[in-house]
Design a protein around this motif. Structure first.
Motif, PDB file in Angstrom:
ATOM      1  N   LEU A   1     -32.376 181.393 -40.662  1.00 25.17           N
ATOM      2  CA  LEU A   1     -30.931 181.431 -40.434  1.00 25.17           C
ATOM      3  C   LEU A   1     -30.169 180.693 -41.527  1.00 25.17           C
ATOM      4  O   LEU A   1     -29.154 181.181 -42.027  1.00 25.17           O
ATOM      5  CB  LEU A   1     -30.595 180.813 -39.067  1.00 25.17           C
ATOM      6  CG  LEU A   1     -31.066 181.589 -37.835  1.00 25.17           C
ATOM      7  CD1 LEU A   1     -30.782 180.787 -36.570  1.00 25.17           C
ATOM      8  CD2 LEU A   1     -30.425 182.950 -37.762  1.00 25.17           C
ATOM      9  N   LYS A   2     -30.653 179.523 -41.907  1.00 23.45           N
ATOM     10  CA  LYS A   2     -29.932 178.701 -42.885  1.00 23.45           C
ATOM     11  C   LYS A   2     -30.143 179.210 -44.312  1.00 23.45           C
ATOM     12  O   LYS A   2     -29.178 179.386 -45.046  1.00 23.45           O
ATOM     13  CB  LYS A   2     -30.400 177.243 -42.790  1.00 23.45           C
ATOM     14  CG  LYS A   2     -30.024 176.527 -41.521  1.00 23.45           C
ATOM     15  CD  LYS A   2     -28.585 176.071 -41.545  1.00 23.45           C
ATOM     16  CE  LYS A   2     -28.398 175.067 -42.645  1.00 23.45           C
ATOM     17  NZ  LYS A   2     -27.039 174.952 -43.093  1.00 23.45           N
TER      18      LYS A   2
ATOM     19  N   ALA B   1     -25.495 178.393 -37.253  1.00 21.22           N
ATOM     20  CA  ALA B   1     -26.904 178.423 -36.832  1.00 21.22           C
ATOM     21  C   ALA B   1     -27.084 177.715 -35.495  1.00 21.22           C
ATOM     22  O   ALA B   1     -27.811 178.195 -34.617  1.00 21.22           O
ATOM     23  CB  ALA B   1     -27.784 177.788 -37.905  1.00 21.22           C
ATOM     24  N   ALA B   2     -26.432 176.583 -35.326  1.00 23.63           N
ATOM     25  CA  ALA B   2     -26.539 175.845 -34.055  1.00 23.63           C
ATOM     26  C   ALA B   2     -25.984 176.685 -32.911  1.00 23.63           C
ATOM     27  O   ALA B   2     -26.558 176.706 -31.809  1.00 23.63           O
ATOM     28  CB  ALA B   2     -25.801 174.512 -34.150  1.00 23.63           C
ATOM     29  N   GLY B   3     -24.898 177.401 -33.157  1.00 23.07           N
ATOM     30  CA  GLY B   3     -24.321 178.253 -32.127  1.00 23.07           C
ATOM     31  C   GLY B   3     -25.261 179.373 -31.716  1.00 23.07           C
ATOM     32  O   GLY B   3     -25.425 179.659 -30.528  1.00 23.07           O
ATOM     33  N   ILE B   4     -25.894 179.995 -32.677  1.00 23.95           N
ATOM     34  CA  ILE B   4     -26.833 181.077 -32.389  1.00 23.95           C
ATOM     35  C   ILE B   4     -28.030 180.561 -31.597  1.00 23.95           C
ATOM     36  O   ILE B   4     -28.520 181.217 -30.685  1.00 23.95           O
ATOM     37  CB  ILE B   4     -27.294 181.746 -33.698  1.00 23.95           C
ATOM     38  CG1 ILE B   4     -26.172 182.620 -34.236  1.00 23.95           C
ATOM     39  CG2 ILE B   4     -28.560 182.563 -33.496  1.00 23.95           C
ATOM     40  CD1 ILE B   4     -26.431 183.197 -35.597  1.00 23.95           C
ATOM     41  N   LEU B   5     -28.483 179.361 -31.938  1.00 18.48           N
ATOM     42  CA  LEU B   5     -29.666 178.791 -31.284  1.00 18.48           C
ATOM     43  C   LEU B   5     -29.330 177.981 -30.032  1.00 18.48           C
ATOM     44  O   LEU B   5     -30.229 177.407 -29.420  1.00 18.48           O
ATOM     45  CB  LEU B   5     -30.429 177.909 -32.282  1.00 18.48           C
ATOM     46  CG  LEU B   5     -30.987 178.652 -33.493  1.00 18.48           C
ATOM     47  CD1 LEU B   5     -31.554 177.669 -34.505  1.00 18.48           C
ATOM     48  CD2 LEU B   5     -32.036 179.673 -33.076  1.00 18.48           C
ATOM     49  N   ASN B   6     -28.042 177.933 -29.685  1.00 18.41           N
ATOM     50  CA  ASN B   6     -27.605 177.117 -28.538  1.00 18.41           C
ATOM     51  C   ASN B   6     -28.138 175.689 -28.650  1.00 18.41           C
ATOM     52  O   ASN B   6     -28.758 175.155 -27.731  1.00 18.41           O
ATOM     53  CB  ASN B   6     -28.045 177.752 -27.211  1.00 18.41           C
ATOM     54  CG  ASN B   6     -27.365 179.076 -26.985  1.00 18.41           C
ATOM     55  OD1 ASN B   6     -26.188 179.241 -27.303  1.00 18.41           O
ATOM     56  ND2 ASN B   6     -28.106 180.032 -26.462  1.00 18.41           N
ATOM     57  N   MET B   7     -27.877 175.087 -29.801  1.00 15.94           N
ATOM     58  CA  MET B   7     -28.411 173.771 -30.130  1.00 15.94           C
ATOM     59  C   MET B   7     -27.264 172.902 -30.642  1.00 15.94           C
ATOM     60  O   MET B   7     -26.333 173.414 -31.262  1.00 15.94           O
ATOM     61  CB  MET B   7     -29.476 173.969 -31.230  1.00 15.94           C
ATOM     62  CG  MET B   7     -30.186 172.757 -31.692  1.00 15.94           C
ATOM     63  SD  MET B   7     -31.341 173.155 -33.063  1.00 15.94           S
ATOM     64  CE  MET B   7     -32.632 174.042 -32.219  1.00 15.94           C
ATOM     65  N   HIS B   8     -27.311 171.623 -30.378  1.00 13.94           N
ATOM     66  CA  HIS B   8     -26.322 170.713 -30.945  1.00 13.94           C
ATOM     67  C   HIS B   8     -26.494 170.675 -32.465  1.00 13.94           C
ATOM     68  O   HIS B   8     -27.614 170.740 -32.978  1.00 13.94           O
ATOM     69  CB  HIS B   8     -26.475 169.298 -30.378  1.00 13.94           C
ATOM     70  CG  HIS B   8     -26.103 169.203 -28.937  1.00 13.94           C
ATOM     71  ND1 HIS B   8     -24.799 169.259 -28.497  1.00 13.94           N
ATOM     72  CD2 HIS B   8     -26.866 169.069 -27.832  1.00 13.94           C
ATOM     73  CE1 HIS B   8     -24.769 169.157 -27.191  1.00 13.94           C
ATOM     74  NE2 HIS B   8     -26.014 169.052 -26.748  1.00 13.94           N
TER      75      HIS B   8
END
Length: 185
Positions: free
Chosen positions: A145-146, A156-163
């Protein structure tokens, strides 16, 4: 990649269950993003490349439709797999050229930049990513992704549902892992 992540995730699950309408709608939605992804990859190729972005999308489309039974987690997972398939297809395409010559490299650039003449580096990175995927699939997804899709930390954090901070730590660890593996060659 502007379409609602939840909608794409739902369509992926319905497609996996055999819903042909979901498959048609899914690919209608993701096709513009797959085209942008292919254009991104083709910009890094040599000027006289025999393949156009449309052909790359066509090839990957067939691969993706054949992977219906895959456990598609979400939109990010789908595009990470699509990016990986495109990258591998271009590497295989280059390897098949009769005049291609892969030369071992002594060092690696800070950014892993892949110029058209750096086929050897692309192959080496691909080998590292295959090993990383076995050891830590989440890191492999973040690298795709990055680095390969060029997403920001927030995207990328949004796609992975990650902080975002967690993603940044994972990204740092994944890069360190890659540099350590490269140093062993």
């Amino acid at each position: 990649m502007a379409r609602d992540s939840a909608e794409i995730t739902q369509l992926l699950q319905a497609w996996r269950s055999g819903d042909r309408q979901a498959e048609n709608l899914l690919f209608e939605i993701v096709l513009p993003d797959l085209r942008r992804l292919a254009q991104h990859y083709m910009r890094g190729e040599r000027r006289d490349h025999s393949m156009e972005p449309t052909e790359l999308v066509d090839q990957i489309y067939f691969k993706l439709t054949g992977a219906r039974d895959r456990d598609w987690q979400n939109r990010g997972h789908f595009f990470a797999i699509a990016a990986r398939a495109m990258r591998r297809y271009l590497i295989d395409h280059a390897r098949a050229r009769p005049d291609v010559e892969c030369i071992p490299i002594a060092g690696i650039s800070e950014s892993f930049a892949i110029a058209p003449s750096r086929m050897d580096l692309a192959v080496e990175i691909e080998e590292h990513l295959e090993a990383m995927e076995k050891e830590n699939p989440a890191w492999c997804t973040i690298v795709e992704l990055k680095f390969f899709l060029g997403l920001t930390d927030d995207e990328a954090a949004g796609i992975l549902n990650m902080h975002v901070r967690k993603l940044q730590r994972e990204w740092f660890d994944a890069r360190r892992w890659l540099f350590e593996r490269h140093g062993r060659k």
